[in-house]
Motif scaffolding. Sequence first.
Motif, PDB file in Angstrom:
ATOM      1  N   ARG A   1      14.227  -2.691   1.475  1.00  0.00           N
ATOM      2  CA  ARG A   1      13.280  -2.019   0.564  1.00  0.00           C
ATOM      3  C   ARG A   1      12.487  -3.105  -0.154  1.00  0.00           C
ATOM      4  N   LEU A   2      11.176  -3.015  -0.069  1.00  0.00           N
ATOM      5  CA  LEU A   2      10.324  -4.116  -0.537  1.00  0.00           C
ATOM      6  C   LEU A   2       9.449  -3.720  -1.725  1.00  0.00           C
ATOM      7  N   ARG A   3       9.459  -4.596  -2.725  1.00  0.00           N
ATOM      8  CA  ARG A   3       8.574  -4.406  -3.893  1.00  0.00           C
ATOM      9  C   ARG A   3       7.936  -5.744  -4.205  1.00  0.00           C
ATOM     10  N   THR A   4       6.845  -5.714  -4.970  1.00  0.00           N
ATOM     11  CA  THR A   4       6.293  -6.974  -5.462  1.00  0.00           C
ATOM     12  C   THR A   4       6.231  -6.931  -6.985  1.00  0.00           C
ATOM     13  N   ALA A   5       6.502  -8.072  -7.609  1.00  0.00           N
ATOM     14  CA  ALA A   5       6.455  -8.149  -9.066  1.00  0.00           C
ATOM     15  C   ALA A   5       5.057  -8.552  -9.526  1.00  0.00           C
ATOM     16  N   ASP A   6       4.223  -8.991  -8.603  1.00  0.00           N
ATOM     17  CA  ASP A   6       2.889  -9.438  -9.012  1.00  0.00           C
ATOM     18  C   ASP A   6       1.826  -9.082  -7.968  1.00  0.00           C
ATOM     19  N   VAL A   7       1.503 -10.003  -7.091  1.00  0.00           N
ATOM     20  CA  VAL A   7       0.392  -9.791  -6.156  1.00  0.00           C
ATOM     21  C   VAL A   7       0.910  -9.340  -4.784  1.00  0.00           C
ATOM     22  N   LEU A   8       0.008  -9.210  -3.822  1.00  0.00           N
ATOM     23  CA  LEU A   8       0.402  -8.843  -2.454  1.00  0.00           C
ATOM     24  C   LEU A   8       1.175  -9.983  -1.805  1.00  0.00           C
ATOM     25  N   HIS A   9       2.279  -9.649  -1.154  1.00  0.00           N
ATOM     26  CA  HIS A   9       2.997 -10.597  -0.305  1.00  0.00           C
ATOM     27  C   HIS A   9       3.248  -9.870   1.014  1.00  0.00           C
ATOM     28  N   SER A  10       3.808 -10.577   1.978  1.00  0.00           N
ATOM     29  CA  SER A  10       4.155  -9.909   3.225  1.00  0.00           C
ATOM     30  C   SER A  10       5.461 -10.479   3.759  1.00  0.00           C
ATOM     31  N   PHE A  11       6.376  -9.577   4.091  1.00  0.00           N
ATOM     32  CA  PHE A  11       7.730  -9.938   4.505  1.00  0.00           C
ATOM     33  C   PHE A  11       7.739 -10.055   6.032  1.00  0.00           C
ATOM     34  N   TRP A  12       8.002 -11.252   6.527  1.00  0.00           N
ATOM     35  CA  TRP A  12       7.930 -11.456   7.979  1.00  0.00           C
ATOM     36  C   TRP A  12       9.079 -12.336   8.471  1.00  0.00           C
ATOM     37  N   VAL A  13       9.846 -11.810   9.402  1.00  0.00           N
ATOM     38  CA  VAL A  13      10.887 -12.600  10.068  1.00  0.00           C
ATOM     39  C   VAL A  13      10.521 -12.574  11.556  1.00  0.00           C
ATOM     40  N   PRO A  14       9.738 -13.578  12.012  1.00  0.00           N
ATOM     41  CA  PRO A  14       9.166 -13.524  13.364  1.00  0.00           C
ATOM     42  C   PRO A  14      10.159 -13.175  14.475  1.00  0.00           C
ATOM     43  N   GLN A  15      11.398 -13.676  14.382  1.00  0.00           N
ATOM     44  CA  GLN A  15      12.348 -13.429  15.462  1.00  0.00           C
ATOM     45  C   GLN A  15      13.073 -12.085  15.334  1.00  0.00           C
ATOM     46  N   LEU A  16      12.860 -11.399  14.193  1.00  0.00           N
ATOM     47  CA  LEU A  16      13.579 -10.134  14.010  1.00  0.00           C
ATOM     48  C   LEU A  16      12.662  -8.922  13.852  1.00  0.00           C
ATOM     49  N   MET A  17      11.562  -9.094  13.131  1.00  0.00           N
ATOM     50  CA  MET A  17      10.752  -7.917  12.808  1.00  0.00           C
ATOM     51  C   MET A  17       9.320  -8.333  12.459  1.00  0.00           C
ATOM     52  N   PRO A  18       8.318  -7.514  12.874  1.00  0.00           N
ATOM     53  CA  PRO A  18       6.951  -7.844  12.455  1.00  0.00           C
ATOM     54  C   PRO A  18       6.765  -7.661  10.939  1.00  0.00           C
TER      55      PRO A  18
END
Length: 344
Positions: free
Chosen positions: A170-187
Amino acid sequence: MDTRRDVTTRSAAERRRRQLLPVVVLGGGLALAGCSAGAPSALDPAGSGAGRVANLWWLLFWISMAVFAEVMAVLAWALLVRRRRDVRVRHGQPLRFVTVAGAGIPLVVLVTVYAVGLRDLAALGDDPDPRAPTIEVTGHKWWWEVRVQGVDGATANELHIPVGEKVRVRLRTADVLHSFWVPQLMPKTDLIAGEVRETWLHAERAGNYRGQCAEYCGTQHAHMAFRVVAEPRQDYDAWVARLAAPAPAPRTDAQRRGQEAFLQGSCAGCHAIRGTAANGRIGPDLSDVGSRWSIGAGAVPNDGGHLGGWIANSQTVKPGNYMPPQPVDASRLPDLIAYLQSLR
Ligand code: CUA
């Protein structure tokens, strides 16, 4: 002056330089390729999510190669055969060719890619089992806060998952836009202000997988990395238990003095250490900082020297981060390092 000899020598040197050029280019290429060893690649998937993306990539690659070969064949025919012979296109023939090569084949390709893309999109958007563990990740400028749902404890820039299980993130940001990326597991999944986004992670084999913020978020966007540790279920359970437990108490005199310095100084104003009076929520929770793979979300390795440098003035290590230089007495720094390294 023997001009002829001069010219001969110069042209020989020129020849040698020309002969060396391919060696330099090839050697340089190989050396650069060496940089990618150990770098995470979406084409080296270790889980079902990244596997789908890799398959789609290869499908598009081979289709592109086939189209390229087709275009080159037609071009060669036009340049070599068509030009030499007086080929007359009979009535009806050009229309059939244009219809098949220009409309029919592209239509089949586009419909196929679209269908496969829709199938993969649906699979990637599929919710994990409701009983699956939920990891809560919050993006900060420039680090990741990691919690496990239902567990009162936090860590930073590292999350663990049980191998072979689909885990909700579950993803939230405390400030600006970020992007969660684990290339070998998930886009990638973007973290959007005011929204709670969800994705999942699934690893088929145990290992450490590097993750990275994939949305430009300011000066230290490049130093916003994290690590996903995929491990057997019992190790994952032990990690969750450690996350909930108080941080280890100091065992040596140096560690005791270090804890005192931490609690009396300004550290505790921003950082928390479970089981102590330090309860700051601005910076990362440091309860297990000694076991972390890096300092500053991938900025430098986690060892005594870098830790000391970070405490004294993290601005020289990761300029722009929110930790101001600390007025720590040089004689107390080794104790502080000893204490923080004991937290694991
Ligand atoms: Cu966070 Cu880029």
